[in-house]
Design a protein around this motif. Structure first.
Motif, PDB file in Angstrom:
ATOM      1  N   LEU A  96       0.836  -1.195   0.000  1.00 39.13           N
ATOM      2  CA  LEU A  96       0.000   0.000   0.000  1.00 39.13           C
ATOM      3  C   LEU A  96       0.869   1.242   0.000  1.00 39.13           C
ATOM      4  CD1 LEU A  96      -1.456   0.784   3.539  1.00 39.13           C
ATOM      5  CD2 LEU A  96       0.249  -0.983   3.180  1.00 39.13           C
ATOM      6  N   GLY A  97       0.220   2.383  -0.314  1.00 36.80           N
ATOM      7  CA  GLY A  97       0.917   3.660  -0.305  1.00 36.80           C
ATOM      8  C   GLY A  97       1.355   4.102  -1.672  1.00 36.80           C
ATOM      9  N   GLY A  98       2.388   4.973  -1.670  1.00 33.06           N
ATOM     10  CA  GLY A  98       2.851   5.569  -2.915  1.00 33.06           C
ATOM     11  C   GLY A  98       4.149   4.965  -3.409  1.00 33.06           C
ATOM     12  N   THR A  99       5.102   5.849  -3.737  1.00 30.78           N
ATOM     13  CA  THR A  99       6.363   5.382  -4.321  1.00 30.78           C
ATOM     14  C   THR A  99       7.563   5.901  -3.552  1.00 30.78           C
ATOM     15  OG1 THR A  99       6.390   7.279  -5.838  1.00 30.78           O
ATOM     16  CG2 THR A  99       5.353   5.242  -6.628  1.00 30.78           C
ATOM     17  N   GLY A 100       7.340   6.408  -2.347  1.00 30.15           N
ATOM     18  CA  GLY A 100       8.425   7.015  -1.574  1.00 30.15           C
ATOM     19  C   GLY A 100       9.182   6.026  -0.703  1.00 30.15           C
ATOM     20  N   THR A 101       9.578   6.497   0.483  1.00 38.69           N
ATOM     21  CA  THR A 101      10.397   5.705   1.402  1.00 38.69           C
ATOM     22  C   THR A 101       9.650   4.460   1.864  1.00 38.69           C
ATOM     23  OG1 THR A 101      11.442   7.741   2.179  1.00 38.69           O
ATOM     24  CG2 THR A 101      11.706   5.774   3.550  1.00 38.69           C
ATOM     25  N   ALA A 102      10.370   3.334   1.910  1.00 34.88           N
ATOM     26  CA  ALA A 102       9.744   2.051   2.224  1.00 34.88           C
ATOM     27  C   ALA A 102       9.731   1.775   3.728  1.00 34.88           C
ATOM     28  CB  ALA A 102      10.470   0.918   1.502  1.00 34.88           C
ATOM     29  N   ALA A 103       8.698   1.085   4.144  1.00 36.92           N
ATOM     30  CA  ALA A 103       8.594   0.569   5.510  1.00 36.92           C
ATOM     31  C   ALA A 103       7.931  -0.798   5.444  1.00 36.92           C
ATOM     32  CB  ALA A 103       7.786   1.509   6.396  1.00 36.92           C
ATOM     33  N   SER A 104       8.332  -1.677   6.360  1.00 33.95           N
ATOM     34  CA  SER A 104       7.757  -3.016   6.417  1.00 33.95           C
ATOM     35  C   SER A 104       7.340  -3.298   7.851  1.00 33.95           C
ATOM     36  CB  SER A 104       8.783  -4.057   5.952  1.00 33.95           C
ATOM     37  OG  SER A 104       8.237  -5.362   6.016  1.00 33.95           O
ATOM     38  N   VAL A 105       6.061  -3.658   8.027  1.00 32.39           N
ATOM     39  CA  VAL A 105       5.511  -3.876   9.369  1.00 32.39           C
ATOM     40  C   VAL A 105       4.706  -5.170   9.373  1.00 32.39           C
ATOM     41  CG1 VAL A 105       4.135  -2.911  11.251  1.00 32.39           C
ATOM     42  CG2 VAL A 105       5.273  -1.365   9.629  1.00 32.39           C
ATOM     43  N   ILE A 106       4.978  -6.041  10.345  1.00 34.89           N
ATOM     44  CA  ILE A 106       4.154  -7.230  10.555  1.00 34.89           C
ATOM     45  C   ILE A 106       3.059  -6.855  11.542  1.00 34.89           C
ATOM     46  CG2 ILE A 106       4.075  -9.598  11.421  1.00 34.89           C
ATOM     47  CD1 ILE A 106       7.087  -9.754  10.736  1.00 34.89           C
ATOM     48  N   CYS A 107       1.809  -7.007  11.135  1.00 35.66           N
ATOM     49  CA  CYS A 107       0.665  -6.742  12.008  1.00 35.66           C
ATOM     50  C   CYS A 107      -0.045  -8.063  12.283  1.00 35.66           C
ATOM     51  CB  CYS A 107      -0.319  -5.776  11.348  1.00 35.66           C
ATOM     52  SG  CYS A 107       0.394  -4.179  10.931  1.00 35.66           S
ATOM     53  N   GLY A 108      -0.413  -8.277  13.541  1.00 35.56           N
ATOM     54  CA  GLY A 108      -1.037  -9.558  13.853  1.00 35.56           C
ATOM     55  C   GLY A 108      -2.054  -9.469  14.967  1.00 35.56           C
ATOM     56  N   TRP A 109      -2.736 -10.583  15.174  1.00 36.59           N
ATOM     57  CA  TRP A 109      -3.786 -10.714  16.188  1.00 36.59           C
ATOM     58  C   TRP A 109      -3.506 -11.955  17.013  1.00 36.59           C
ATOM     59  CZ3 TRP A 109      -4.187  -9.341  11.217  1.00 36.59           C
ATOM     60  CH2 TRP A 109      -4.900  -8.179  10.880  1.00 36.59           C
TER      61      TRP A 109
END
Length: 308
Positions: free
Chosen positions: A101-114
């Motif tokens: 998701l998002g645009g084309t700028g700086t990257a981030a990677s996040v694991i989201c969980g339940w």
């Protein structure tokens, strides 16, 4: 016996669902609340975490972990002004996979969980935890936690056979380590039971009770474990824990008995003896007064919950 062991042994994570967000600025996502606890790990990059009840957005850096034990909704985004899309529109069909998701700028990677807990067994600890547990990688427990988080990142980045089971077990460990890091970082400043665990005098008395819950404890013998006079111990215990010592002991005897009723087939009389009651009738009366139902009804309810 660490008092937390009694709780962690009963409330282990039943399962964990997760999705890995691969985002580029500008990006934002709002994650719904619910009964299950929420957790997250920033694998790379950075972002802001916004949680109801927390005054300011929390800056998260690579390696940071967060846990929302009460299932609170929250928002992740790259900047306070970036709009956030609903997780239902981007994550719902990608559980266990990668969400871009998002645009084309700086990257981030996040694991989201339940996390899915046994809510009945988890309640005593969940009631003691703050809205947000934020574990920074520079904290004392960072090295131990980092290894678990790296395994979690690997399993979500390149899923293989059994990854779902491994993620659930790793999530279990992450939760325990996050709570432990929180107690060590904030315990002395925190009021209530978690703060009392870090108290140099009250902590030993709590551990003594949990190590031998069947012992015929008195305020005098507990005060001796804390190296305090009876009156000084009783006052300090109430100030730190919020309960009188023997009131606390009864509560945790019933908690332990409830877990034994729900997890095994031991007779009620056997369980009564294991938590310090010579009479099954006295135990049943205390259990119903504390837990709101008779031991037999509690066992039946616990079995129905496990089968649901």
């Amino acid at each position: 016996m660490d008092p937390l062991d009694d709780v962690f042994a009963a409330m282990r994570v039943r399962s964990a669902l997760y999705a890995r967000l691969e985002a580029r600025t500008p990006w934002g996502v709002s994650l719904a609340g619910g009964e299950s606890a929420r957790f997250g790990l920033v694998v790379r990059g950075s972002c802001l975490l916004e949680v109801p009840g927390v005054a300011q957005p929390v800056a998260l850096a690579a390696g940071d972990c967060y846990v929302l034990a009460h299932g609170t909704p929250y928002v992740l985004r790259d900047h306070p002004d970036t709009p956030a899309v609903s997780c239902a529109s981007v994550v719902r069909d990608r559980i266990g996979g990668v969400v871009e998701l998002g645009g084309t700028g700086t990257a981030a990677s996040v694991i989201c969980g339940w996390f899915h807990f046994d809510q009945r067994a988890a309640r005593p600890l969940l009631d003691l935890l703050p809205v947000l547990l934020h574990v920074k990688m520079e904290q004392a427990r960072a090295i131990a936690l980092q290894g678990t988080l790296q395994l979690l990142a690997m399993e979500t980045g390149e899923p293989g056979l059994g990854s779902g089971l491994l993620v659930s077990r790793l999530a279990d460990i992450v939760f325990v380590q996050a709570v432990r890091a929180h107690v060590e970082a904030e315990g002395r400043q925190q009021t209530g039971w978690l703060g009392a665990l870090a108290d140099a005098r009250i902590g030993p008395a709590l551990r003594a009770m949990h190590k031998d819950m069947a012992r015929d404890w008195t305020v005098e013998t507990l005060a001796s474990a804390a190296s305090l006079s009876r009156s000084a111990f009783a006052q300090r215990f109430r100030e730190r824990v919020g309960q009188a010592p023997l009131e606390y002991l009864t509560q945790w005897r019933m908690f332990k008995a409830g877990n034994m009723l729900g997890q095994g087939h031991a007779a009620v009389g056997t369980i009564a003896g294991a938590v310090g009651y010579e009479s099954e009738a006295a135990f049943s009366k205390a259990f119903k007064r504390t837990m709101g139902m008779a031991p037999g009804a509690w066992r039946a309810a616990a079995r129905d919950s496990a089968m649901a």
